[in-house]
Design a protein around this motif. Structure first.
Motif, short mmCIF file in Angstrom:
data_model
loop_
_atom_site.label_atom_id
_atom_site.label_comp_id
_atom_site.label_asym_id
_atom_site.label_seq_id
_atom_site.Cartn_x
_atom_site.Cartn_y
_atom_site.Cartn_z
N LYS A 546 -6.68 -10.80 -14.25
CA LYS A 546 -6.49 -12.22 -13.94
C LYS A 546 -5.85 -12.97 -15.11
O LYS A 546 -4.91 -13.76 -14.92
CB LYS A 546 -7.84 -12.85 -13.59
N SER A 547 -6.32 -12.72 -16.32
CA SER A 547 -5.82 -13.46 -17.48
C SER A 547 -4.38 -13.07 -17.82
O SER A 547 -3.60 -13.91 -18.28
CB SER A 547 -6.72 -13.22 -18.69
N LEU A 548 -4.01 -11.82 -17.59
CA LEU A 548 -2.67 -11.37 -17.97
C LEU A 548 -1.63 -11.59 -16.88
O LEU A 548 -0.44 -11.80 -17.18
CB LEU A 548 -2.69 -9.87 -18.32
N THR A 549 -2.05 -11.55 -15.61
CA THR A 549 -1.07 -11.61 -14.52
C THR A 549 -1.26 -12.79 -13.59
O THR A 549 -0.32 -13.15 -12.86
CB THR A 549 -1.14 -10.32 -13.67
N GLY A 550 -2.46 -13.38 -13.57
CA GLY A 550 -2.73 -14.46 -12.61
C GLY A 550 -3.16 -13.94 -11.25
O GLY A 550 -3.48 -14.73 -10.35
N PHE A 551 -3.18 -12.63 -11.06
CA PHE A 551 -3.57 -12.04 -9.78
C PHE A 551 -5.05 -11.69 -9.79
O PHE A 551 -5.62 -11.31 -10.82
CB PHE A 551 -2.76 -10.76 -9.51
N ASP A 552 -5.66 -11.80 -8.61
CA ASP A 552 -7.03 -11.33 -8.43
C ASP A 552 -6.99 -9.85 -8.05
O ASP A 552 -6.10 -9.40 -7.32
CB ASP A 552 -7.73 -12.12 -7.31
N LEU A 553 -7.96 -9.10 -8.54
CA LEU A 553 -8.07 -7.68 -8.23
C LEU A 553 -9.26 -7.46 -7.30
O LEU A 553 -10.37 -7.89 -7.60
CB LEU A 553 -8.25 -6.86 -9.51
N LYS A 554 -9.01 -6.81 -6.18
CA LYS A 554 -10.07 -6.50 -5.22
C LYS A 554 -10.09 -4.99 -5.01
O LYS A 554 -9.03 -4.35 -4.92
CB LYS A 554 -9.80 -7.21 -3.89
N VAL A 555 -11.29 -4.42 -4.93
CA VAL A 555 -11.45 -2.98 -4.75
C VAL A 555 -12.20 -2.72 -3.45
O VAL A 555 -13.30 -3.24 -3.25
CB VAL A 555 -12.22 -2.34 -5.93
N LEU A 556 -11.59 -1.92 -2.57
CA LEU A 556 -12.21 -1.58 -1.29
C LEU A 556 -12.22 -0.07 -1.12
O LEU A 556 -11.38 0.64 -1.67
CB LEU A 556 -11.43 -2.21 -0.13
N VAL A 557 -13.17 0.43 -0.34
CA VAL A 557 -13.27 1.85 -0.03
C VAL A 557 -12.80 2.07 1.40
O VAL A 557 -13.32 1.45 2.33
CB VAL A 557 -14.70 2.38 -0.21
N ASP A 558 -11.79 2.91 1.57
CA ASP A 558 -11.29 3.24 2.91
C ASP A 558 -12.20 4.23 3.60
O ASP A 558 -12.67 5.19 2.98
CB ASP A 558 -9.89 3.84 2.80
#
Length: 558
Positions: A546-558
């Motif tokens: 978030k701090s470096l790119t401004g994007f949120d990271l979400k992790v999901l299991v398929d």
């Protein structure tokens, strides 16, 4: 088709082993190169101790060949360093920058796609060498690769091979430069030994020849010094010659060509073609006897050598003489191809324009990284998993995690394979030790700048982000290199976070991006595989992403 190059067909008549089919290809003005829209032009510049060389090459991607359109040389005497501190002098730097500006204008007048520049021993050994390369970049907008000794030897090998088919015979290549001498044992498939010795015609003249003609006592000292300096390289080369193998000696560089010119001029019915010309050690011995009793002014009057070459021809000839004695070789073949042509060949490798008999050399980056991986006992299966995931993330996050146009991908791969090499030294801070080991290891096929970036990517894949005071960060050449390291190390951080177990828990990784979000879909190895550890590990990266790119990271299991 293999790659061959020459200025004109007539230059190869001294090389008896070249077949008719090869001779037909050795044509720079061949009709295949005319009116072809696919032709690409590239300029290669070798910034040496005594001179700067430029070649402009036309590359035909459809034939995997290139021809030399233009060759220029300028004596800049960059190796005349400050005797007190070893720095490059202001006058030498000014001459070099003036020459590079002229060569840049000349290259762009030929509409080249790219200018390749390499600096060798003079810049490599000077305390202010790195700063001078930054000055060149600031003044001229040119990025110069500072190549290591073994990398210089490899490029020389590629250059010589581009103009001289080796067949089944292993060749020993001797390149006598101003500040270093490269000795290579190679065949048509690969280089068996790459060596570089801090021994050159300019440095010998500067450090040991105070009066001329040289006294007999000083001459014996010089020969002994040369022998001692060359001994490790000679031993390495000889140890890799198979029993019963015959070898050929090929000499390249301005010094070797000047010696060949003088040796040829002693013959009756003199008709000299440099490339492929052969002369014997007996001819060399007789030539040295004549040179030793001459003053510098007398040598300047010799035909076909410049004033500057006349100053350094004696120590250069002594290096060749001692090398031939130690190798027990009686004949030498001249090659006009050298490092600058090697830069063109290496560029063709990187652009995917070369295959066939160069294919093994084309994998030099992969092989040198694997060699380091094995050297430091890295778990190869785990390292390859991290590398594969890193490349998947890279390929699917352009514009989100990175804005790289391809330069960083190969550096990311190398850093991913080697990122854990420091674990056997100190597990808690292994990223710092990995940086040191990569930084001081040998990565053939990578420029010094790329080498430093690979090390820094591994350094910043965990724990703290880069800080200005860090040596790893300070060592990077410019802002663009720091951007690449910052983006690639973030990707490696995420990939390494997925590798928390000795055995793989994730069968595959899928990455998707939206305007504000990056989603990692993890597919477990089995239906009962719990990925809580991997999810927790990735969640620790969310604030940094978030701090470096401004994007949120979400992790999901398929």
């Amino acid at each position: 088709m293999g790659l061959v190059v020459s200025k004109s067909p007539v230059e190869i008549t001294g090389e008896e082993s070249i077949s008719t089919s090869h001779a037909e290809i050795y044509q720079s003005k061949d009709s295949r190169f005319r009116n072809n829209e696919k032709i690409r032009r590239v300029a290669a510049v070798d910034i040496g101790t005594n001179s700067i060389h430029l070649v402009i090459a036309s590359v035909d991607p459809s034939l995997n060949t290139f021809s030399i359109d233009l060759a220029e040389k300028s004596s800049t005497r960059l190796g005349n360093r400050d005797p007190e501190n070893g720095d490059l002098t202001e006058s030498a730097k000014e001459r070099t920058i003036e020459t590079l500006k002229r060569f840049k204008d000349l290259a762009f007048s030929h509409k080249v796609d790219e200018i390749l520049l390499a600096a060798t021993s003079a810049v490599r050994e000077a305390p202010n060498g790195a700063g001078f390369l930054q000055q060149i970049n600031a003044n001229l907008g040119l990025e110069v690769e500072l190549v290591s000794g073994p990398e210089e030897a490899r490029l020389i090998y590629l250059g010589v091979l581009s103009g001289m088919p080796f067949g089944e015979t292993p060749h020993i290549l001797l390149d006598i430069g101003g500040g270093s001498t490269e000795l290579v044992l190679a065949d048509g498939q690969d280089a068996r030994a790459l060596t570089s010795t801090r021994l050159g015609a300019v440095s010998l003249q500067r450090d040991f020849v105070k009066e001329e003609p040289i006294s007999s006592q000083r001459l014996e000292f010089l020969k002994t010094f040369i022998q001692g300096s060359l001994e490790p390289a000679i031993n390495k080369v000889c140890s890799r010659i198979n029993e019963g193998e015959k070898t050929a000696l090929v000499a390249t560089s301005g010094t070797a060509l000047a010696i060949g010119t003088l040796a040829a001029s002693e013959q009756q019915n003199f008709e000299f073609r440099k490339h492929g010309y052969k002369f014997t050690k007996e001819q060399l011995d007789k030539l040295i006897e004549k040179l030793l009793i001459m003053t510098p002014d007398q040598r300047r009057k010799l035909p076909s050598i410049s004033d500057r070459r006349a100053e350094i021809i004696v120590p250069g000839a002594l290096i060749m003489q001692v090398a031939m004695q130690m190798l027990d070789i009686e004949e030498v073949i001249l090659s006009e191809r050298a490092l600058r042509e090697g830069l063109v060949v290496d560029w063709m490798f990187r652009k995917g324009l070369l295959k066939d008999r160069f294919s093994f050399q084309g994998s030099i980056r992969e092989r040198t990284v694997i060699h380091q991986l094995e050297r430091f006992s890295v778990n190869r299966q785990r390292a390859e998993r991290v590398a594969a995931n890193a490349l998947d993330i890279y390929d699917n996050t352009h514009g989100a995690l990175h804005h790289d146009e391809g330069d960083g991908r190969d550096l990311l791969w190398a850093a991913a394979l080697l990122h854990s090499c420091g674990q056997h030294i100190n597990l808690a801070s292994f990223h710092k030790h990995s940086w040191y080991l990569i930084r001081h290891g040998e990565l053939l096929g990578y420029s010094q700048a790329e080498h430093l970036m690979v090390a820094a990517i591994a350094r910043y894949h965990r724990k703290s982000l880069p800080k200005k005071r860090h040596e790893a960060w300070q060592s990077l050449f410019n802002k663009e290199h720091r951007r690449i390291v910052s983006e690639m190390s973030l990707i490696l951080r995420l990939s390494a976070a997925l590798d928390r177990r000795p055995e793989p828990a994730i069968a595959s990784l899928r990455v998707a991006c939206s305007s504000s979000e990056i989603i990692f879909y993890l597919v477990p190895e089995g239906t009962k595989q719990n990925l809580a550890l991997e999810i927790w590990s990735l969640s620790n990266c969310i604030p940094i992403v978030k701090s470096l790119t401004g994007f949120d990271l979400k992790v999901l299991v398929d």
